[in-house]
Design a protein around this motif. Structure first.
Motif, PDB file in Angstrom:
ATOM      1  N   ASN A 165       0.015   6.148   5.088  1.00 32.35           N
ATOM      2  CA  ASN A 165      -0.459   6.464   3.741  1.00 32.35           C
ATOM      3  C   ASN A 165      -1.986   6.488   3.680  1.00 32.35           C
ATOM      4  OD1 ASN A 165       2.242   6.469   2.974  1.00 32.35           O
ATOM      5  ND2 ASN A 165       2.166   4.408   2.096  1.00 32.35           N
ATOM      6  N   LEU A 166      -2.609   5.505   4.309  1.00 24.82           N
ATOM      7  CA  LEU A 166      -4.072   5.415   4.304  1.00 24.82           C
ATOM      8  C   LEU A 166      -4.693   6.557   5.090  1.00 24.82           C
ATOM      9  CD1 LEU A 166      -4.328   1.559   4.896  1.00 24.82           C
ATOM     10  CD2 LEU A 166      -5.025   2.752   2.811  1.00 24.82           C
ATOM     11  N   ARG A 167      -4.088   6.864   6.221  1.00 18.96           N
ATOM     12  CA  ARG A 167      -4.613   7.940   7.082  1.00 18.96           C
ATOM     13  C   ARG A 167      -4.545   9.290   6.359  1.00 18.96           C
ATOM     14  NH1 ARG A 167      -1.762   6.567  10.988  1.00 18.96           N
ATOM     15  NH2 ARG A 167      -0.093   8.102  10.790  1.00 18.96           N
ATOM     16  N   GLU A 168      -3.412   9.562   5.709  1.00 15.44           N
ATOM     17  CA  GLU A 168      -3.247  10.828   4.985  1.00 15.44           C
ATOM     18  C   GLU A 168      -4.231  10.949   3.821  1.00 15.44           C
ATOM     19  OE1 GLU A 168       0.797  11.092   3.769  1.00 15.44           O
ATOM     20  OE2 GLU A 168       1.553  11.631   5.776  1.00 15.44           O
ATOM     21  N   ILE A 175       0.851  -1.192   0.000  1.00 10.63           N
ATOM     22  CA  ILE A 175       0.000   0.000   0.000  1.00 10.63           C
ATOM     23  C   ILE A 175       0.886   1.242   0.000  1.00 10.63           C
ATOM     24  CG2 ILE A 175      -1.843   1.268   1.177  1.00 10.63           C
ATOM     25  CD1 ILE A 175      -2.824  -1.346   2.337  1.00 10.63           C
ATOM     26  N   THR A 176       1.233   1.671  -1.180  1.00 10.09           N
ATOM     27  CA  THR A 176       2.038   2.883  -1.351  1.00 10.09           C
ATOM     28  C   THR A 176       1.137   4.108  -1.226  1.00 10.09           C
ATOM     29  OG1 THR A 176       1.638   2.873  -3.727  1.00 10.09           O
ATOM     30  CG2 THR A 176       3.570   1.660  -2.932  1.00 10.09           C
ATOM     31  N   LYS A 177       1.735   5.275  -1.268  1.00  3.44           N
ATOM     32  CA  LYS A 177       0.941   6.509  -1.242  1.00  3.44           C
ATOM     33  C   LYS A 177       0.001   6.572  -2.442  1.00  3.44           C
ATOM     34  CE  LYS A 177       4.188   9.440   1.344  1.00  3.44           C
ATOM     35  NZ  LYS A 177       3.259   9.693   2.471  1.00  3.44           N
ATOM     36  N   GLU A 178       0.490   6.092  -3.600  1.00  4.29           N
ATOM     37  CA  GLU A 178      -0.324   6.106  -4.816  1.00  4.29           C
ATOM     38  C   GLU A 178      -1.518   5.161  -4.684  1.00  4.29           C
ATOM     39  OE1 GLU A 178       3.511   7.756  -5.452  1.00  4.29           O
ATOM     40  OE2 GLU A 178       2.985   5.728  -4.751  1.00  4.29           O
ATOM     41  N   VAL A 179      -1.280   3.984  -4.117  1.00  2.00           N
ATOM     42  CA  VAL A 179      -2.372   3.027  -3.917  1.00  2.00           C
ATOM     43  C   VAL A 179      -3.391   3.577  -2.921  1.00  2.00           C
ATOM     44  CG1 VAL A 179      -2.961   0.759  -2.950  1.00  2.00           C
ATOM     45  CG2 VAL A 179      -1.040   0.982  -4.539  1.00  2.00           C
ATOM     46  N   ALA A 180      -2.892   4.157  -1.841  1.00  2.00           N
ATOM     47  CA  ALA A 180      -3.789   4.734  -0.828  1.00  2.00           C
ATOM     48  C   ALA A 180      -4.643   5.851  -1.433  1.00  2.00           C
ATOM     49  CB  ALA A 180      -2.982   5.261   0.354  1.00  2.00           C
TER      50      ALA A 180
END
Length: 481
Positions: free
Chosen positions: A238-241, A193-198
């Protein structure tokens, strides 16, 4: 569908979008009015999920505070899809369709479907039930599409995606995008789960990841590999952001028992923004089933009090301890009673842990599987014990599992799955016998026998039909005086 029903569905979906725009900063009183109104519009039964949520808001239940935090922290799209897809489509509209389809086809329709599109994974966790196959077994995009479409037609709009590692399957996000009126929860190790995926999950809004941990760093890295805990924390950030609603999945083993009981662990999860948690007791299944990590009955008993304390404490939206919370689900949810599992080979298992199957989606429709003699027999027997603290046919009632597999010649889905029927049978029988002592203490001494009485056959269509007819007859007699 009649014009009136069509208009009503349209009104409910518009109401869902309106609710999504309101709940982000709502008081308990506002939440009560909103959920009560949606429940009334959908004409749900009085004990429905929506009505329960409304009453919890009215009573200012601590859990509602957790829901308020979720609504305020999540992205607008995540809140909208939670309300329209899960609350409206799955609970409100879906329940009505499921009842109609159940009566039409004379079979109980479950609330969700679990799909493992692949067994491939980028980790090698100790004791994983899925096995190490690489990309040898996986479903095609069209096969997954077909399962979801068939489920939608039956009124099912909630899907759990597991594996293997879901993010290894190349079509995952495409499926979320295509079925934008359904809601997905996925069990993932979180490392992909990268920033892009998130950000993409945030834009879609209809999927919530449950990232697996075993405790804090030492427990997690021991089972999942060095450095995995650090990657999980990055995934959560990442998910939280991105404003994605996310939770966690915890496997309770003999090794991490103290970690699961530790207040610091649960405080850490809350601090990281975890919204919900599923606790699964380690099961001796898979390619190389072993009893080494299975918690002792004493540990399972101790864990119940901790997870129930956390469940009722209000720090998280949902906490479920499988299988200690069997009294909340009226026993086992397998074989189409609550859900079923389509594995990466295309076979349909009663659940992800009962790794035996008779039918395949490549040969039969979902409806045919639900009506199969194998699944019908399971549903007719639930609960397998009058004590709902003994819900599982593997570790609590192993003779039931053995009898069902033998009667219907169910095929083992992993090389080694059959060991639960043979080599491990004496140990499983002993485990069940020892757990019964603790389960009876919970059931009788703690009063659950009175607050959650068991009824046989509540997931079997014919039994429910007979019980409904008897209730109607009793009601008619009561009216006559």
């Amino acid at each position: 569908m009649s014009l009136v029903d069509s208009m009503k569905q349209g009104m409910l979906k518009q109401a869902g979008k309106f609710v999504a725009g309101v709940v982000r900063n709502s008081s308990e009183e506002t939440l009560y009015r909103l959920f009560a109104t949606v429940s009334a519009l959908s004409k749900e039964p009085s004990k429905s999920g929506l009505r329960k949520v409304a009453n919890m808001a009215k009573e200012k239940h601590p859990m509602i505070q957790s829901w308020k935090r979720i609504f305020s922290n999540a992205s607008p799209k995540s809140v909208e899809k939670l309300m329209t897809n899960l609350v409206i489509n799955e609970f409100a509209l879906g329940e009505k369709i499921r009842i109609e389809k159940s009566n039409e086809h004379e079979v109980f329709i479950p609330k969700l479907v679990v799909i493992s599109p692949t067994y491939a994974c980028n980790l090698n966790c100790v004791g994983c039930y899925a096995g190490l196959y690489g990309r040898k077994y996986q479903l095609s995009k069209d096969e997954v599409r077909s399962v979801i479409k068939q489920a939608n037609d039956l009124g099912i709009y909630f899907f759990v995606i597991t594996g293997g590692e879901p993010f290894v399957w190349p079509h995952l996000l495409e499926i979320f995008e295509e079925f934008n009126d359904s809601y997905f929860q996925l069990y993932t190790n979180g490392t992909l789960i990268t920033k892009e995926v998130a950000q993409r999950l945030s834009e879609l809004g209809n999927a919530t990841p449950a990232v697996s941990v075993e405790g804090l760093e030492s427990e997690t890295d021991w089972r999942r590999g060095r450095g995995v805990f650090e990657k999980i924390n990055q995934a959560w950030e990442n998910l939280r952001e991105a404003g994605v609603i996310f939770g966690t999945s915890i496997t309770a083993t003999k090794v991490n028992h103290e970690a699961v009981l530790d207040d610091d662990f649960w405080s850490y999860l809350k601090e990281k923004g975890v919204c919900y948690a599923w606790v699964f007791q380690f099961m001796p299944v898979g390619m190389n089933p072993s009893m080494d990590l299975v918690p002792t009955p004493q540990q399972r008993y101790e864990r119940f009090f901790k997870t129930d304390q956390v469940r009722l404490g209000g720090d998280f939206a949902i906490i479920a301890d499988f299988w200690n919370h069997g009294f909340l689900t009226h026993g086992c949810l397998a074989a189409g009673s609550g859900y079923l599992h389509v594995n990466a080979k295309g076979y349909v298992e009663p659940c992800v842990f009962q790794q035996f199957a008779v039918d395949s989606i490549r040969e039969k429709s979902l409806l045919e599987v639900l009506k199969s003699p194998f699944f019908t027999a399971f549903k007719r027997m639930i609960p397998y014990s009058n004590n709902l603290f003994r819900p599982c046919p593997i570790i609590d009632n192993p003779k039931v599992l053995r009898a069902m597999i033998k009667e219907y010649n169910a095929i083992p889905q992993h090389e080694g799955s059959e060991r639960v029927l043979s080599e491990l049978a004496p140990e499983l029988d002993k485990l069940a016998e020892d757990w019964k002592v603790y389960a009876d203490k919970l059931w009788f001494e703690h009063g659950y026998v009175e607050t959650h009485p068991s009824k046989r056959g509540i997931y079997d269509y014919e039994t429910r039909l007979r019980r409904y007819a008897n209730d109607e007859e009793k009601l008619a007699l009561d009216k006559k005086g």
